[in-house]
Design an enzyme around this catalytic site. Structure first.
Site, PDB file in Angstrom:
ATOM      1  N   ASN A  70       0.870  -1.179   0.000  1.00  0.00           N
ATOM      2  CA  ASN A  70       0.000   0.000   0.000  1.00  0.00           C
ATOM      3  C   ASN A  70       0.907   1.229   0.000  1.00  0.00           C
ATOM      4  OD1 ASN A  70      -1.754   2.085   0.551  1.00  0.00           O
ATOM      5  ND2 ASN A  70      -2.314   1.373   2.618  1.00  0.00           N
TER       6      ASN A  70
ATOM      7  N   LYS B 298       0.053   4.266  -0.136  1.00  0.00           N
ATOM      8  CA  LYS B 298      -0.554   5.443   0.519  1.00  0.00           C
ATOM      9  C   LYS B 298      -0.340   6.677  -0.358  1.00  0.00           C
ATOM     10  CE  LYS B 298       0.035   3.066   4.874  1.00  0.00           C
ATOM     11  NZ  LYS B 298       0.237   3.112   6.316  1.00  0.00           N
TER      12      LYS B 298
ATOM     13  N   HIS C  86      -9.279   1.043   5.430  1.00  0.00           N
ATOM     14  CA  HIS C  86      -7.968   1.246   6.063  1.00  0.00           C
ATOM     15  C   HIS C  86      -8.136   2.196   7.251  1.00  0.00           C
ATOM     16  CE1 HIS C  86      -3.818   2.353   6.765  1.00  0.00           C
ATOM     17  NE2 HIS C  86      -3.475   1.298   6.061  1.00  0.00           N
TER      18      HIS C  86
ATOM     19  N   GLU D 237      -6.460   4.575   8.207  1.00  0.00           N
ATOM     20  CA  GLU D 237      -6.224   5.991   7.878  1.00  0.00           C
ATOM     21  C   GLU D 237      -7.463   6.612   7.237  1.00  0.00           C
ATOM     22  OE1 GLU D 237      -2.495   5.377   5.822  1.00  0.00           O
ATOM     23  OE2 GLU D 237      -1.614   4.786   7.737  1.00  0.00           O
TER      24      GLU D 237
ATOM     25  N   GLU E 277      -4.670  -5.013  10.752  1.00  0.00           N
ATOM     26  CA  GLU E 277      -3.660  -3.974  10.920  1.00  0.00           C
ATOM     27  C   GLU E 277      -3.903  -3.234  12.236  1.00  0.00           C
ATOM     28  OE1 GLU E 277      -1.916  -2.807   6.781  1.00  0.00           O
ATOM     29  OE2 GLU E 277      -3.518  -1.425   7.308  1.00  0.00           O
TER      30      GLU E 277
ATOM     31  N   GLY F 131       3.378   2.039  10.791  1.00  0.00           N
ATOM     32  CA  GLY F 131       4.386   3.093  10.643  1.00  0.00           C
ATOM     33  C   GLY F 131       5.152   3.416  11.919  1.00  0.00           C
TER      34      GLY F 131
ATOM     35  N   SER G 142       4.161  -2.322  10.150  1.00  0.00           N
ATOM     36  CA  SER G 142       5.615  -2.399  10.351  1.00  0.00           C
ATOM     37  C   SER G 142       6.226  -3.719   9.895  1.00  0.00           C
ATOM     38  CB  SER G 142       5.974  -2.096  11.813  1.00  0.00           C
ATOM     39  OG  SER G 142       5.627  -0.755  12.126  1.00  0.00           O
TER      40      SER G 142
HETATM   41  P1  13P Z   1       3.563   0.227   7.495  1.00  0.00           P
HETATM   42  O1  13P Z   1       4.026  -1.058   6.839  1.00  0.00           O
HETATM   43  O2  13P Z   1       4.269   1.436   6.959  1.00  0.00           O
HETATM   44  O3  13P Z   1       3.551   0.123   8.969  1.00  0.00           O
HETATM   45  O4  13P Z   1       2.024   0.426   7.031  1.00  0.00           O
HETATM   46  C1  13P Z   1       1.123  -0.612   7.167  1.00  0.00           C
HETATM   47  C2  13P Z   1      -0.127  -0.230   6.466  1.00  0.00           C
HETATM   48  O5  13P Z   1      -0.865   0.625   6.913  1.00  0.00           O
HETATM   49  C3  13P Z   1      -0.442  -0.925   5.201  1.00  0.00           C
HETATM   50  O6  13P Z   1      -1.741  -0.660   4.792  1.00  0.00           O
END
Ligand code: 13P
Length: 250
Positions: free
Chosen positions: A9, A11, A93, A95, A163, A169, A209
């Protein structure tokens, strides 16, 4: 059985020059023993899908609107994603849930729209740190699964990604036991609702992560069928070893 899936992803990252990463990935992992998917920003979907045509890399969107078309400035429908060459879309997601106030009903409507457009939906669930510390993780997951997944899913058009918000992150990863507990629980919830046939063919991804250094041990956990990777999916040099670790675990 379930074929493993290494999904990236991107983002809100990536411009034209990032497409070179895809060329490298395709070249170096043409024989991968797992499926590969990258969900770039919408601006790159069409070109990435062209570059990935007839390869083992699939391309997906990061979100879609629940309606097919209409007066929704700035939004993109599942039909449009499909038209641009996407085969998958991420829905729910954290976010989107946090930044855009998306609730389970919204995620469910988007997921339904994705399925009706012929896409595979990757529905994301996960608890906050506060919820984990209050020992509410499994209740949160149960609520999100039942609220966000429509009734019409199959093992082919649904993928679920666990997740934990606090792992995204941050470099923090749940223990392998914690990941296993949630994944086993998700499988059992899906079985109870959709029956064993469907539930056993839905792929369950872990996200938060994931890096080259921890991928192999995470892929050894029961009911982990792959990963949804953020930061470490942006560069082929980082994502490639994760694909290799997943292939080796298959
Ligand atoms: P990270 O791998 O950067 O922690 O992000 C995970 C994520 O949100 C994938 O959708």
């Amino acid at each position: 059985m379930r074929r493993k899936l290494a999904a990236g992803n991107w983002k809100m990252n990536g411009t034209s020059e990032s497409l070179a990463e895809i060329d490298t990935l395709i070249k170096e992992h043409a024989e991968a023993g797992c499926d590969m998917l990258i969900c770039p920003p919408a601006t790159l979907i069409h070109r990435m899908a062209d570059a990935a045509k007839d390869t083992n890399l699939a391309v997906g969107g990061q979100d879609c609107h629940a309606e097919t078309s209409g007066a929704h400035t700035g939004d993109i429908s599942a039909v449009m994603l499909r038209d641009a060459g996407a085969s998958h879309v991420i829905t729910g997601h954290s976010e989107r849930r946090v930044d855009h106030g998306e609730r389970d009903e919204t995620v469910r409507a988007k997921t339904l729209a994705a399925i009706e457009a012929g896409l595979t939906a990757i529905v994301c669930v996960g608890e906050s740190l506060k919820e984990r510390e209050a020992s509410n993780t499994l209740d949160i997951i149960a609520g999100q699964l039942s609220g966000s997944i429509p009734d019409t899913v199959t093992g082919q058009n649904l993928v679920v990604a666990y997740e934990p918000i606090w792992a995204i992150g941050t470099g923090k990863v749940p223990t392998l036991d914690q990941i296993g507990e949630v994944h086993d629980y998700m499988r059992s919830r899906l079985e109870r609702r959709f029956g064993a046939g469907v539930a056993r063919s839905v792929r369950l991804l872990y996200g938060g992560s994931v890096k080259a250094g921890n991928a192999a041990e995470i892929f050894g956990v029961s009911n982990v069928d792959g990963a949804l990777v953020g930061g470490a999916s942006l560069k082929a040099a980082d994502f490639g070893p994760i694909v290799a670790a997943l292939s080796a675990s298959s």
